[in-house]
Scaffold this motif. Sequence first.
Motif, mmCIF file in Angstrom:
data_model
loop_
_atom_site.group_PDB
_atom_site.id
_atom_site.type_symbol
_atom_site.label_atom_id
_atom_site.label_comp_id
_atom_site.label_asym_id
_atom_site.label_seq_id
_atom_site.Cartn_x
_atom_site.Cartn_y
_atom_site.Cartn_z
ATOM 1 N N GLY A 1 -0.772 14.649 11.079
ATOM 2 C CA GLY A 1 -0.990 15.202 9.746
ATOM 3 C C GLY A 1 -0.455 14.290 8.658
ATOM 4 O O GLY A 1 0.317 14.719 7.811
ATOM 5 N N ASN A 2 -0.859 13.042 8.689
ATOM 6 C CA ASN A 2 -0.446 12.038 7.711
ATOM 7 C C ASN A 2 -1.482 12.046 6.593
ATOM 8 O O ASN A 2 -2.653 11.782 6.850
ATOM 9 N N PRO A 3 -1.089 12.378 5.359
ATOM 10 C CA PRO A 3 -2.095 12.471 4.289
ATOM 11 C C PRO A 3 -2.953 11.216 4.206
ATOM 12 O O PRO A 3 -2.461 10.108 4.420
ATOM 13 N N ALA A 4 -4.233 11.409 3.886
ATOM 14 C CA ALA A 4 -5.178 10.291 3.860
ATOM 15 C C ALA A 4 -5.348 9.734 2.462
ATOM 16 O O ALA A 4 -5.983 8.706 2.274
ATOM 17 N N THR A 5 -4.784 10.422 1.472
ATOM 18 C CA THR A 5 -4.900 9.943 0.094
ATOM 19 C C THR A 5 -3.545 9.361 -0.312
ATOM 20 O O THR A 5 -2.501 9.877 0.095
ATOM 21 N N PRO A 6 -3.554 8.282 -1.094
ATOM 22 C CA PRO A 6 -2.263 7.695 -1.484
ATOM 23 C C PRO A 6 -1.509 8.594 -2.461
ATOM 24 O O PRO A 6 -2.116 9.456 -3.103
ATOM 25 N N HIS B 1 5.057 5.105 1.599
ATOM 26 C CA HIS B 1 5.527 6.497 1.594
ATOM 27 C C HIS B 1 5.060 7.267 2.825
ATOM 28 O O HIS B 1 5.190 8.484 2.869
ATOM 29 N N LYS C 1 2.634 16.511 1.751
ATOM 30 C CA LYS C 1 1.179 16.591 1.672
ATOM 31 C C LYS C 1 0.729 16.600 0.217
ATOM 32 O O LYS C 1 -0.223 15.911 -0.137
ATOM 33 N N ASP D 1 0.843 -1.195 0.000
ATOM 34 C CA ASP D 1 0.000 0.000 0.000
ATOM 35 C C ASP D 1 0.885 1.254 0.000
ATOM 36 O O ASP D 1 1.749 1.401 0.859
ATOM 37 N N PRO D 2 0.662 2.165 -0.962
ATOM 38 C CA PRO D 2 1.484 3.388 -0.992
ATOM 39 C C PRO D 2 1.396 4.214 0.304
ATOM 40 O O PRO D 2 2.335 4.940 0.639
ATOM 41 N N MET D 3 0.283 4.081 1.016
ATOM 42 C CA MET D 3 0.155 4.814 2.289
ATOM 43 C C MET D 3 1.175 4.296 3.304
ATOM 44 O O MET D 3 1.640 5.026 4.171
ATOM 45 N N SER E 1 1.598 13.239 -1.069
ATOM 46 C CA SER E 1 1.392 12.171 -0.074
ATOM 47 C C SER E 1 2.642 11.309 0.103
ATOM 48 O O SER E 1 2.602 10.082 0.014
ATOM 49 N N TYR F 1 4.352 8.220 7.082
ATOM 50 C CA TYR F 1 5.100 8.367 8.324
ATOM 51 C C TYR F 1 5.157 7.031 9.041
ATOM 52 O O TYR F 1 4.228 6.231 8.984
#
Lengths: 398, 398
Positions: free
Chosen positions: B41-46, A68, B245, A63-65, B248, A70
């Motif tokens: 503040g971890n982006p929610a979109t890949p 990439h 951000k 998964d890219p989340m 992502s 934190y």
Amino acid sequence: MVSKKIKKALEGSSVIRAMFTEGKEMAKKYGAENVYDFSLGNPATPAPEAVKEAIKRILDEKDPMFVHGYMDNSGYEDVRQAVADNLNHRFDTHFDFHNIIMTVGAAGGLNIIFKTILDPGDEVLVFAPYFGEYNSYAANFDAKTVAVHPDPETFQPDLDDFAAKFTEKTKAVIINTPNNPTGVVYSDATLKAIADILKEKQKAYKKEIYLVSDEPYRELVYDGQKENFLTKYYENTIVGYSFSKSLSLPGERIGYVVVPNEVADADTVIAGINVSNRTLGFVNAPSLIQLAVAECLEEKTDVAYYDKNRTRLYEALTGYGYTCIKPEGAFYMWVKSPDEDEDRFVEQAKKYHLILVKGGAFCWPGYVRIAYCVSYDTIERSLPAFEKLAEEYQLSGK
Amino acid sequence: MVSKKIKKALEGSSVIRAMFTEGKEMAKKYGAENVYDFSLGNPATPAPEAVKEAIKRILDEKDPMFVHGYMDNSGYEDVRQAVADNLNHRFDTHFDFHNIIMTVGAAGGLNIIFKTILDPGDEVLVFAPYFGEYNSYAANFDAKTVAVHPDPETFQPDLDDFAAKFTEKTKAVIINTPNNPTGVVYSDATLKAIADILKEKQKAYKKEIYLVSDEPYRELVYDGQKENFLTKYYENTIVGYSFSKSLSLPGERIGYVVVPNEVADADTVIAGINVSNRTLGFVNAPSLIQLAVAECLEEKTDVAYYDKNRTRLYEALTGYGYTCIKPEGAFYMWVKSPDEDEDRFVEQAKKYHLILVKGGAFCWPGYVRIAYCVSYDTIERSLPAFEKLAEEYQLSGK
């Protein structure tokens, strides 16, 4: 305008980087094939194919989340455990993930170690000659480096001088074996003696003194020597490692720090390094490349590649009459300047399109460093230039 | 044992990170689907698919010695030129590669800017509430932050307080719009007024005062607002940017610094930032990801994704009786604590599995920050918890 420290830094900026830039300009002018650039410790072998395959597999499968995103400031737990397992089976250590902090290269690692252990005014002993950036890293925390002399024949540390250089302010000792710039590998006897002196000084000064082991060249050893890992010699040893040389990834800025449980108050030191990683602005080691190196820990450095360069260059240069320290590790050769003025020697070498770095850049004048991490072809083609330079200095070849 | 500074840092370590860790532990205990973690503040979109494609293409087509090798400490020239071109066509600026330094994220960028411009004892003005890490970044160089109060209604800066906070020691002002933690976007009028005050203070104190613009949320603006770029307001503006951000990629630590030619002694400042990048241990921004982002500069952030969360959450929370600042940018909502003790409010929220960060973490107590960079489903499912919490505090909903 700019800060006083930076103003000073700009005046005496990196000699190595300056030579690298000059080499690139000469290459533009004379053609890359006619310039023999021995300035930079940039690996000459490409990253193993396994790195590329690992990166692509990670991108395809994960998964890219996650890839990439934190993670903990110390890095992915699985990656840290993989590093611990790898060290344990190679060096009979007993680490787990909590002993490992993934870092932005060894330079990042050393800075967060120093930020954690150094107070203003502290002194850090360094075995000369040494990588000049150590001075900047100590200065970042208002500490200063104190040079320990080498044995002038072997370039192993002068242990009497080492023992004599401790003061109330000594907080750490940096050690770098295999060594940049000499190529010397510190012997087991030397390392035991260093540890004994450290133990004695800890008692004498009633405080912890850390041995900070900078190990980017750990795997680059020749003549059948075994890779060494320094935590077994002395309890308060903290290791900084980089994959720059072993996996040929210097641009990726990926490495790790090891804090063994044997370090006094290890948990506080680990927590401090973790916080320093965040507050100094690294935050964490780059994520994708963390995941990739974890899958490539068994990859081997192409030692034979550098060994071939080493052997050819050492034999040729000593044949021309140069005095060289025979490298046992890393990819550097340390050559005595035949000119009493090493700056003039470096300038003369440039006339033959040889880009060398003066010993002064390593706080030990009178020598030059040859980074032989180049193609074998470059070595071969550079030899007539070295020969002419030797003739100019009337060195008596074999 | 550890340094005095680190000992202190360990005592007051990041509240945001602590909440993130607590959230993860609660998720283990109650199941991830039953914990509403609004801490980080971890982006929610890949990352866009284009990033993956770019990385794979670069690995397939380019020499690994180039892709993973050392380059200039400021980054690849082509990458820097691509960034300059992208800014020029979006914001009508006139940069070229020499104005751009690729950095290890915005945190790395801010640290090398600060190392370049700050002397010990210098003061850095910051518009409160603000990202608490700024305190650490200034402290790294023995400088200190001075908080400027916000207008308590709009959370735009209080300009009278701003003008009043300058002293002989003021060397820089940090600005962060769209703002973390309030979600406020500083208006054109506010920015012009800030610039006017800065110009006047430069004259009064007869020295350069830098505006350091921290822009990780630049592209995250709502309600049809245009993205803004701050170098046009004030000559001595230095920009720090992150792709965390917008693409992502928070784990990858990739961003850049912009030093316009209009900055006084721009070349010295650029050289200083370049040297700082090296000596602070970053050396250079990670290489492969530098090359990848250069190919993805036209990719768009999925603003609609966050906008949907923003709208739903804002309407629901104000409906339950909470007092919220309506976010105009970034992905944070700034909510007045209905409890005079914000720590107690955060604890009460935890009982409903809501992980919020207290305003004190942003040096402005009395509020909490909700990072709504989560799935829409999480927003929806969290609403009953927010409602019950409102009832507990007897807030009067619509």
